[in-house]
Design a protein around this motif. Structure first.
Motif, PDB file in Angstrom:
ATOM      1  N   GLY A  87       0.786  -1.232   0.000  1.00 22.40           N
ATOM      2  CA  GLY A  87       0.000   0.000   0.000  1.00 22.40           C
ATOM      3  C   GLY A  87       0.810   1.270   0.000  1.00 22.40           C
ATOM      4  N   HIS A  88       2.044   1.219   0.556  1.00 23.05           N
ATOM      5  CA  HIS A  88       2.951   2.372   0.555  1.00 23.05           C
ATOM      6  C   HIS A  88       2.343   3.598   1.230  1.00 23.05           C
ATOM      7  CE1 HIS A  88       4.878  -0.384  -2.073  1.00 23.05           C
ATOM      8  NE2 HIS A  88       4.111  -0.116  -3.105  1.00 23.05           N
ATOM      9  N   TYR A  89       1.561   3.331   2.268  1.00 18.80           N
ATOM     10  CA  TYR A  89       0.965   4.421   3.046  1.00 18.80           C
ATOM     11  C   TYR A  89       1.402   4.263   4.496  1.00 18.80           C
ATOM     12  CZ  TYR A  89      -2.581   7.502   5.112  1.00 18.80           C
ATOM     13  OH  TYR A  89      -3.219   8.506   5.802  1.00 18.80           O
ATOM     14  N   ARG A  90       2.071   5.266   5.032  1.00 18.63           N
ATOM     15  CA  ARG A  90       2.581   5.304   6.403  1.00 18.63           C
ATOM     16  C   ARG A  90       3.762   4.377   6.660  1.00 18.63           C
ATOM     17  NH1 ARG A  90      -0.961   6.700  11.629  1.00 18.63           N
ATOM     18  NH2 ARG A  90      -1.961   8.589  10.884  1.00 18.63           N
ATOM     19  N   VAL A  91       4.145   3.548   5.688  1.00 11.89           N
ATOM     20  CA  VAL A  91       5.359   2.760   5.858  1.00 11.89           C
ATOM     21  C   VAL A  91       6.561   3.682   5.652  1.00 11.89           C
ATOM     22  CG1 VAL A  91       4.277   0.621   5.126  1.00 11.89           C
ATOM     23  CG2 VAL A  91       5.382   2.070   3.426  1.00 11.89           C
ATOM     24  N   ASN A  92       7.754   3.209   5.995  1.00 11.14           N
ATOM     25  CA  ASN A  92       8.942   4.042   5.901  1.00 11.14           C
ATOM     26  C   ASN A  92       9.782   3.654   4.693  1.00 11.14           C
ATOM     27  OD1 ASN A  92       8.433   5.509   8.322  1.00 11.14           O
ATOM     28  ND2 ASN A  92       9.159   3.746   9.507  1.00 11.14           N
ATOM     29  N   ALA A  93      10.264   4.656   3.966  1.00  9.04           N
ATOM     30  CA  ALA A  93      11.152   4.425   2.831  1.00  9.04           C
ATOM     31  C   ALA A  93      12.599   4.536   3.278  1.00  9.04           C
ATOM     32  CB  ALA A  93      10.865   5.448   1.733  1.00  9.04           C
ATOM     33  N   LYS A  94      13.437   3.638   2.779  1.00  8.47           N
ATOM     34  CA  LYS A  94      14.855   3.669   3.090  1.00  8.47           C
ATOM     35  C   LYS A  94      15.542   4.774   2.288  1.00  8.47           C
ATOM     36  CE  LYS A  94      15.108  -0.031   5.781  1.00  8.47           C
ATOM     37  NZ  LYS A  94      15.587   0.015   7.186  1.00  8.47           N
ATOM     38  N   PRO A  95      16.720   5.242   2.766  1.00  5.23           N
ATOM     39  CA  PRO A  95      17.477   6.224   1.992  1.00  5.23           C
ATOM     40  C   PRO A  95      17.973   5.616   0.691  1.00  5.23           C
ATOM     41  CG  PRO A  95      18.781   5.413   3.815  1.00  5.23           C
ATOM     42  CD  PRO A  95      17.392   4.882   4.017  1.00  5.23           C
ATOM     43  N   GLY A  96      18.278   6.448  -0.282  1.00  8.61           N
ATOM     44  CA  GLY A  96      18.756   5.962  -1.567  1.00  8.61           C
ATOM     45  C   GLY A  96      19.496   7.053  -2.307  1.00  8.61           C
ATOM     46  N   GLY A  97      19.821   6.781  -3.571  1.00  4.45           N
ATOM     47  CA  GLY A  97      20.538   7.752  -4.381  1.00  4.45           C
ATOM     48  C   GLY A  97      19.660   8.280  -5.497  1.00  4.45           C
ATOM     49  N   GLY A 156      10.241  10.803 -12.475  1.00  9.23           N
ATOM     50  CA  GLY A 156      11.199  10.065 -11.665  1.00  9.23           C
ATOM     51  C   GLY A 156      11.353  10.796 -10.350  1.00  9.23           C
ATOM     52  N   TYR A 157      11.670  10.074  -9.266  1.00 12.53           N
ATOM     53  CA  TYR A 157      11.858  10.746  -7.984  1.00 12.53           C
ATOM     54  C   TYR A 157      13.233  10.430  -7.422  1.00 12.53           C
ATOM     55  CZ  TYR A 157      10.661   6.183  -5.930  1.00 12.53           C
ATOM     56  OH  TYR A 157      10.635   4.856  -5.606  1.00 12.53           O
ATOM     57  N   GLY A 168       1.439   9.842   5.547  1.00 15.02           N
ATOM     58  CA  GLY A 168       1.085   9.940   4.139  1.00 15.02           C
ATOM     59  C   GLY A 168       1.703   8.830   3.324  1.00 15.02           C
ATOM     60  N   PHE A 169       1.777   9.045   2.016  1.00 11.59           N
ATOM     61  CA  PHE A 169       2.289   8.047   1.081  1.00 11.59           C
ATOM     62  C   PHE A 169       3.793   8.202   0.887  1.00 11.59           C
ATOM     63  CE2 PHE A 169      -2.173   8.541  -0.254  1.00 11.59           C
ATOM     64  CZ  PHE A 169      -2.579   7.220  -0.274  1.00 11.59           C
ATOM     65  N   ILE A 170       4.459   7.080   0.625  1.00  9.57           N
ATOM     66  CA  ILE A 170       5.868   7.133   0.257  1.00  9.57           C
ATOM     67  C   ILE A 170       5.973   7.232  -1.265  1.00  9.57           C
ATOM     68  CG2 ILE A 170       6.711   6.022   2.343  1.00  9.57           C
ATOM     69  CD1 ILE A 170       6.786   3.387   0.894  1.00  9.57           C
ATOM     70  N   PRO A 171       7.163   7.558  -1.801  1.00  8.68           N
ATOM     71  CA  PRO A 171       7.255   7.963  -3.211  1.00  8.68           C
ATOM     72  C   PRO A 171       6.904   6.896  -4.222  1.00  8.68           C
ATOM     73  CG  PRO A 171       9.424   7.687  -2.258  1.00  8.68           C
ATOM     74  CD  PRO A 171       8.458   7.675  -1.122  1.00  8.68           C
ATOM     75  N   TYR A 172       7.065   5.596  -3.871  1.00  9.69           N
ATOM     76  CA  TYR A 172       6.696   4.570  -4.836  1.00  9.69           C
ATOM     77  C   TYR A 172       5.238   4.735  -5.268  1.00  9.69           C
ATOM     78  CZ  TYR A 172      10.013   2.605  -1.402  1.00  9.69           C
ATOM     79  OH  TYR A 172      11.005   2.417  -0.484  1.00  9.69           O
ATOM     80  N   HIS A 197       2.511  13.519   2.276  1.00 10.17           N
ATOM     81  CA  HIS A 197       3.829  12.938   2.064  1.00 10.17           C
ATOM     82  C   HIS A 197       4.342  12.298   3.348  1.00 10.17           C
ATOM     83  CE1 HIS A 197       4.454  14.844  -1.902  1.00 10.17           C
ATOM     84  NE2 HIS A 197       3.699  15.803  -1.397  1.00 10.17           N
ATOM     85  N   ARG A 198       4.813  11.076   3.231  1.00 12.38           N
ATOM     86  CA  ARG A 198       5.455  10.401   4.362  1.00 12.38           C
ATOM     87  C   ARG A 198       6.897  10.863   4.540  1.00 12.38           C
ATOM     88  NH1 ARG A 198       4.674   7.913   9.230  1.00 12.38           N
ATOM     89  NH2 ARG A 198       6.049   6.118   9.537  1.00 12.38           N
ATOM     90  N   GLY A 199       7.630  10.990   3.422  1.00 10.60           N
ATOM     91  CA  GLY A 199       9.041  11.346   3.468  1.00 10.60           C
ATOM     92  C   GLY A 199       9.366  12.534   2.588  1.00 10.60           C
TER      93      GLY A 199
END
Length: 346
Positions: A87-97, A156-157, A168-172, A197-199
């Motif tokens: 669902g990508h809602y309220r979950v946490n996104a890991k850091p990336g490049g 792209g993000y 909120g939602f994460i970028p995926y 927005h979550r992140g």
């Protein structure tokens, strides 16, 4: 060195049926095993309210909620688990490049992340109920990390920072919503100002009118700037930046130097994908290694895609696919310089 592959998935029909088919595909798969195994190791530090999540989906992308329902039905999974995994809602996104460069008629991006998060699926979806048709690599099955829709809007993000997350939602999922519901960069800007927005991420958009913007978004603010280059730091929301930005600014300087020469799409692709140019990254253990290089052409409705570095891209004629033609179904192969696991491989 690790061999990596991406499967091609093509579907025309309703969101529910699309979700159900994806659920059948996931049954017994390495992707599902690895995703659920992650939660056995790391207990979620968040709680998802099903009704709250449904209300958010129904406001911004109701078709995707139907897709989640279809996924759950096929997997015989309660909605609580569907939302946690897809669902990508309220979950946490890991850091990336990630690095992105746009020209008047193209967008080229490097997707830099951890291989174990990578689904290995390139998706073409033409909904029959609502929303625009989309081409691009899938992220956590239902999300999209980059792509283009039938209106020629490319997106792209890039990751910025993960402090002080919001509800909120994460970028995926936000990336998927942009492609599914927006026809122009103006539509995308409006959506990003309204969606929670979550992140903290920057979203780069380009449309058929050659308009391109970087939209800087955090749970607290959204700002827009005209630009054709983005790495991993905010220019406007500088108070939201991480403390260590040397690599992000280094990649941006390399891209800026080349972009100022009026770079063409083929050269832009080589700048991103060739391992000796300084933009491609092997930092997989730091969640910042380049897994794929993608390019989108809004006017011609074409897409390029390559796995790993020093590759020639596979080309997709999205315009022909929209007319009913199928694309070649053979997997795309590549090699990345790591011994880390990959989500779609045992």
């Amino acid at each position: 060195m690790t061999n990596i592959h991406v499967d091609i998935a093509q579907f025309r029909g309703s969101h529910y049926d699309f979700g159900y088919k994806q659920g059948l595909m996931l049954q017994g798969s390495a992707v599902l095993h690895n995703r659920q195994g992650n939660w056995r190791i790391r207990q979620p530090r968040f709680k998802i309210d099903e009704q709250e999540a449904k209300n958010a989906f129904m406001r911004f992308a109701p078709g995707i909620w139907d897709e989640l329902v279809g996924l759950g039905d096929a997997l015989k999974m309660p909605m609580e688990d569907v939302l946690r995994d897809f669902g990508h809602y309220r979950v946490n996104a890991k850091p990336g490049g990630c690095s992105i460069l746009t020209g008047g008629d193209f967008m080229v991006r490097n997707y830099d992340y951890h291989p174990l998060t990578y689904d290995g699926r390139y998706s073409l979806f033409q909904p029959s109920d609502q929303g625009y048709a989309i081409i691009g690599p899938a992220s956590r099955i239902t999300g999209r990390m980059d792509g283009m829709n039938e209106k020629g809007l490319a997106m792209g993000y890039n990751f910025m920072q993960r402090r002080k997350p919001g509800d909120g939602f994460i970028p995926y999922m936000i990336g998927r919503m942009i492609l599914e519901t927006c026809a122009t960069v103006d539509d995308a800007m409006q959506l990003l100002k309204e969606v929670p927005h979550r992140g903290s991420f920057s979203y780069v958009v380009l449309d058929q009118h050659e308009q391109t913007y970087v939209i800087e978004a955090s749970p607290r603010s959204v700002e827009v700037r005209p630009s054709n280059i983005c790495t991993n730091h905010f220019e406007l929301l500088q108070h939201e930046n991480r403390h260590h930005l040397d690599d992000s600014k280094r990649r941006m300087a390399i891209i800026e130097q080349e972009a100022n020469t009026g770079i063409k799409a083929q050269d832009a692709f080589r700048l991103m994908n060739d391992k000796d140019k300084g933009v491609f990254s092997d930092l997989y253990k730091s969640w910042a290694g380049t897994i794929h290089t993608a390019a989108y052409f809004p006017k011609d409705l074409k897409a390029w895609f390559a796995l790993g570095g020093n590759q020639e891209p596979v080309e997709f004629e999205f315009a022909d696919w929209l007319k009913g033609e199928s694309v070649a179904a053979e997997p795309i192969h590549g090699v990345i310089d790591t011994d880390l696991g990959i989500a779609n491989m045992d």
